[in-house]
Design a protein around this motif. Structure first.
Motif, mmCIF file in Angstrom:
data_model
loop_
_atom_site.group_PDB
_atom_site.id
_atom_site.type_symbol
_atom_site.label_atom_id
_atom_site.label_comp_id
_atom_site.label_asym_id
_atom_site.label_seq_id
_atom_site.Cartn_x
_atom_site.Cartn_y
_atom_site.Cartn_z
ATOM 1 N N ALA A 6 0.950 -0.966 -0.020
ATOM 2 C CA ALA A 6 0.017 -0.141 -0.037
ATOM 3 C C ALA A 6 0.888 1.349 -0.179
ATOM 4 O O ALA A 6 1.888 1.325 0.667
ATOM 5 C CB ALA A 6 -0.875 0.086 1.133
ATOM 6 N N ALA A 7 0.653 2.189 -0.911
ATOM 7 C CA ALA A 7 1.366 3.321 -1.055
ATOM 8 C C ALA A 7 2.878 3.106 -1.082
ATOM 9 O O ALA A 7 3.780 3.772 -0.553
ATOM 10 C CB ALA A 7 1.247 4.369 0.089
ATOM 11 N N GLY A 8 3.334 2.125 -1.770
ATOM 12 C CA GLY A 8 4.501 1.829 -1.956
ATOM 13 C C GLY A 8 5.340 1.042 -0.826
ATOM 14 O O GLY A 8 6.580 0.872 -1.081
ATOM 15 N N ALA A 9 4.631 0.994 0.088
ATOM 16 C CA ALA A 9 5.178 0.150 1.484
ATOM 17 C C ALA A 9 4.758 -1.277 1.453
ATOM 18 O O ALA A 9 3.568 -1.558 1.141
ATOM 19 C CB ALA A 9 4.803 1.034 2.895
ATOM 20 N N GLN A 10 5.646 -2.174 1.893
ATOM 21 C CA GLN A 10 5.176 -3.353 2.197
ATOM 22 C C GLN A 10 4.751 -3.932 3.695
ATOM 23 O O GLN A 10 4.995 -3.398 4.549
ATOM 24 C CB GLN A 10 6.520 -4.441 1.784
ATOM 25 C CG GLN A 10 7.018 -4.523 0.524
ATOM 26 C CD GLN A 10 5.924 -5.487 -0.121
ATOM 27 O OE1 GLN A 10 5.504 -4.985 -1.143
ATOM 28 N NE2 GLN A 10 5.795 -6.703 0.141
ATOM 29 N N PHE A 11 3.747 -4.620 3.730
ATOM 30 C CA PHE A 11 3.258 -5.092 4.903
ATOM 31 C C PHE A 11 2.970 -6.651 4.832
ATOM 32 O O PHE A 11 2.823 -7.477 3.660
ATOM 33 C CB PHE A 11 1.772 -4.385 5.038
ATOM 34 C CG PHE A 11 1.801 -2.992 5.299
ATOM 35 C CD1 PHE A 11 2.061 -2.276 6.584
ATOM 36 C CD2 PHE A 11 1.808 -2.254 3.938
ATOM 37 C CE1 PHE A 11 1.917 -0.944 6.458
ATOM 38 C CE2 PHE A 11 1.655 -0.648 3.914
ATOM 39 C CZ PHE A 11 1.874 -0.066 5.221
ATOM 40 N N THR A 12 2.974 -7.126 6.073
ATOM 41 C CA THR A 12 2.859 -8.740 6.003
ATOM 42 C C THR A 12 1.621 -9.000 6.778
ATOM 43 O O THR A 12 1.334 -8.397 8.012
ATOM 44 C CB THR A 12 3.913 -9.295 7.025
ATOM 45 O OG1 THR A 12 5.076 -8.954 6.181
ATOM 46 C CG2 THR A 12 3.806 -10.886 6.869
ATOM 47 N N ASN A 68 3.730 -3.686 9.861
ATOM 48 C CA ASN A 68 4.459 -3.084 9.040
ATOM 49 C C ASN A 68 5.851 -3.468 8.804
ATOM 50 O O ASN A 68 6.336 -4.454 9.686
ATOM 51 C CB ASN A 68 4.252 -1.425 9.223
ATOM 52 C CG ASN A 68 4.963 -1.186 10.728
ATOM 53 O OD1 ASN A 68 5.592 -1.971 11.422
ATOM 54 N ND2 ASN A 68 4.708 0.062 11.330
ATOM 55 N N ALA A 69 6.818 -3.067 8.415
ATOM 56 C CA ALA A 69 8.184 -3.230 8.033
ATOM 57 C C ALA A 69 8.856 -3.290 9.442
ATOM 58 O O ALA A 69 9.903 -4.015 9.732
ATOM 59 C CB ALA A 69 9.045 -2.221 7.187
ATOM 60 N N ALA A 70 8.412 -2.345 10.475
ATOM 61 C CA ALA A 70 9.201 -2.377 11.801
ATOM 62 C C ALA A 70 8.431 -3.392 12.724
ATOM 63 O O ALA A 70 9.143 -3.498 13.918
ATOM 64 C CB ALA A 70 8.844 -0.881 12.476
ATOM 65 N N GLY A 71 7.570 -3.826 12.096
ATOM 66 C CA GLY A 71 6.872 -5.337 12.970
ATOM 67 C C GLY A 71 5.746 -4.661 13.915
ATOM 68 O O GLY A 71 5.118 -5.595 14.507
ATOM 69 N N ASP A 72 5.457 -3.534 13.629
ATOM 70 C CA ASP A 72 4.229 -2.928 14.501
ATOM 71 C C ASP A 72 2.867 -3.648 13.792
ATOM 72 O O ASP A 72 2.717 -3.646 12.735
ATOM 73 C CB ASP A 72 4.090 -1.420 14.408
ATOM 74 C CG ASP A 72 5.465 -0.810 14.865
ATOM 75 O OD1 ASP A 72 5.886 -1.154 15.952
ATOM 76 O OD2 ASP A 72 5.975 -0.027 14.605
ATOM 77 N N VAL A 73 1.870 -3.784 14.617
ATOM 78 C CA VAL A 73 0.699 -4.342 14.199
ATOM 79 C C VAL A 73 -0.095 -3.138 13.778
ATOM 80 O O VAL A 73 -0.402 -1.884 14.537
ATOM 81 C CB VAL A 73 -0.161 -4.784 15.318
ATOM 82 C CG1 VAL A 73 -1.546 -5.379 14.615
ATOM 83 C CG2 VAL A 73 0.370 -6.405 15.642
ATOM 84 N N VAL A 74 -0.395 -2.860 12.378
ATOM 85 C CA VAL A 74 -1.048 -1.535 11.804
ATOM 86 C C VAL A 74 -2.688 -2.151 11.358
ATOM 87 O O VAL A 74 -3.137 -1.176 10.633
ATOM 88 C CB VAL A 74 -0.188 -0.985 10.867
ATOM 89 C CG1 VAL A 74 1.181 -0.317 11.679
ATOM 90 C CG2 VAL A 74 0.193 -1.790 9.724
ATOM 91 N N GLY A 75 -2.887 -3.076 11.340
ATOM 92 C CA GLY A 75 -4.348 -3.772 10.759
ATOM 93 C C GLY A 75 -4.745 -4.679 11.443
ATOM 94 O O GLY A 75 -3.845 -5.915 11.817
ATOM 95 N N THR A 76 -5.962 -5.049 11.237
ATOM 96 C CA THR A 76 -6.712 -6.295 11.743
ATOM 97 C C THR A 76 -7.992 -6.532 11.034
ATOM 98 O O THR A 76 -8.656 -5.612 10.596
ATOM 99 C CB THR A 76 -6.839 -6.327 13.316
ATOM 100 O OG1 THR A 76 -7.185 -7.673 13.769
ATOM 101 C CG2 THR A 76 -7.804 -5.401 13.818
#
Length: 160
Positions: A6-12, A68-76
Motif C-alpha cells: 500500500a502506497a509503495g510500502a510492504q506489509f505482512t 509494517n516493516a518495523a513489525g508493528d501491528v497496523v491492521g486487523t
C-alpha cells in the motif's frame, strides 16, 4: 504469511498470535465509535483471552493482523467462513472488525487488506463475501462501496 503493498510500502498479513492481542484491542479502540465502546486499557481481560482462544481454536475463523516493516501491528480483520444452504450451498466469507491504524488510514492499506481477505476466502472455497458496518460509519460505507460492496440488506442486532 502473505505480503501486501500500500502506497509503495510492504506489509505482512498473518494469523494473530497471543502477543498481538493488546495491539488488536488498541486498533479496535482507535476511532470515534470504538473509543466509545472499547476499554481504554488495551490489556486483555480474561474475557478477551477466552474469546481469542475460541477464535484461534476454530478453523472456520482467521484473525488476521497486518505488520509494517518495523513489525508493528497496523491492521486487523476477523474472517469467518460460514457454510449455508442458501444459494446452492455457497460458502460465505464474513469480514468483521476491520481496522487500520490511524497512522496508515488513507494509504490504501484498508483496501489492500480487504482484497487480501477476498483472496484468502477464495482459497478456502468461499463464493461470496459479506460484512456489516455500523450505520454511523458513513466513511466506511463509502469505502466498502468503492470496493464493490452493495448495501443490499438491513441488519438487526439484539443484546441477549
Amino acid at each position: 504469511m502473505d505480503d501486501i503493498t500500500a502506497a509503495g510500502a510492504q506489509f505482512t498479513v498473518s494469523r494473530a498470535d497471543r502477543e498481538d492481542l493488546p495491539a488488536i484491542l488498541a486498533l479496535l479502540r482507535d476511532d470515534v465509535l470504538g473509543a466509545s465502546r472499547e476499554p481504554v486499557d488495551p490489556t486483555p481481560t480474561d474475557t478477551h483471552e477466552r474469546a481469542f482462544e475460541a477464535i484461534t481454536a476454530d478453523p472456520a475463523h482467521h484473525l488476521a493482523v497486518v505488520h509494517n516493516a518495523a513489525g508493528d501491528v497496523v491492521g486487523t480483520a476477523h474472517l469467518t467462513l460460514l457454510p449455508g444452504l442458501r444459494r446452492g450451498g455457497t460458502l460465505r466469507l464474513n469480514i468483521e472488525a476491520v481496522r487500520v491504524s490511524s497512522s496508515t488510514r488513507g494509504t490504501g492499506l484498508g483496501a489492500a487488506l480487504i482484497e487480501w481477505a477476498h483472496e484468502w476466502g477464495r482459497r478456502q472455497g468461499a463464493m461470496m463475501a459479506q460484512l456489516t458496518s455500523d450505520k454511523s460509519r458513513t466513511a466506511a460505507h463509502r469505502f466498502y462501496g468503492r470496493l464493490g460492496y452493495a448495501a443490499s440488506h438491513e441488519g438487526f442486532k439484539r443484546r441477549l
